[in-house]
Design an enzyme around this catalytic site. Structure first.
Site: not given
Length: 179
Positions: A79, A163, A165
């Site tokens: 991002c 994202h 994660e």
């Protein structure tokens, strides 16, 4: 050989990346100072707010060290991290890539979507995500969402507009470790 992954920890969502790598049994170093780069093999530049991140890189006087590290070692920008690595005034300019910030909408427009990567469906979490709008011919498109590239690689640099994660799926982090 044991790898040590650095996660830039001056702003943004660095802890989730650190937790993902730790779940894979990888040693993690939170990078906050110039000398932290000396003890890591690869680096993640997490999401957050790209203008704030750039300001903090300059305030903490680590922009040049970050540039030098990213020029030769494996780096993964998510991002805002992808924005910092791309072409633009004040950016690192290490990718043959131009981005449009917040192209998928504001915070309220955030969404989750299935995307394909290496013949596997993975979940992409898009939060004020940038759109990769001009992709040079040195850049490999690894995944798309609605015909727009969302996961790219150029040599030692991996970037995603989403994202990974924020999911429980380590697929993208494992790919980064294998680069």
């Amino acid at each position: 050989m044991t790898q040590k992954v650095g996660v830039l920890a001056i702003q943004g969502g660095y802890q989730k990346h650190a937790d993902m790598f730790k779940s894979l049994g990888v040693e993690v170093k939170l990078v906050k100072f110039n000398n932290d780069f000396d003890s890591i093999d690869r680096l993640v530049i997490p999401g957050g707010e790209s203008t704030t991140l750039l300001n903090l890189l300059n305030k903490h006087q680590i922009f040049d060290k970050l540039y030098n590290f990213c020029s030769s070692k494996p780096v993964f920008g998510t991002c805002a991290g992808s924005i910092v690595l791309s072409k633009g005034e004040g950016y690192l300019n290490l990718l043959d890539l131009e981005v449009q910030r917040n192209a998928y909408g504001r915070q309220v427009d955030s969404f989750v979507a299935d995307i394909s990567f290496n013949d596997k469906n993975i979940t992409g979490v898009f939060i004020r995500a940038p759109k990769f709008i001009v992709v040079g011919n040195q850049v490999d498109i690894l995944s798309k969402y609605q015909d727009s590239p969302v996961l790219l690689r150029q040599a030692n640099i991996l970037v995603s507009s989403f994202h990974p994660e924020l999911t429980q799926d380590p697929t993208i982090h494992e790919y980064f470790l294998a680069m």
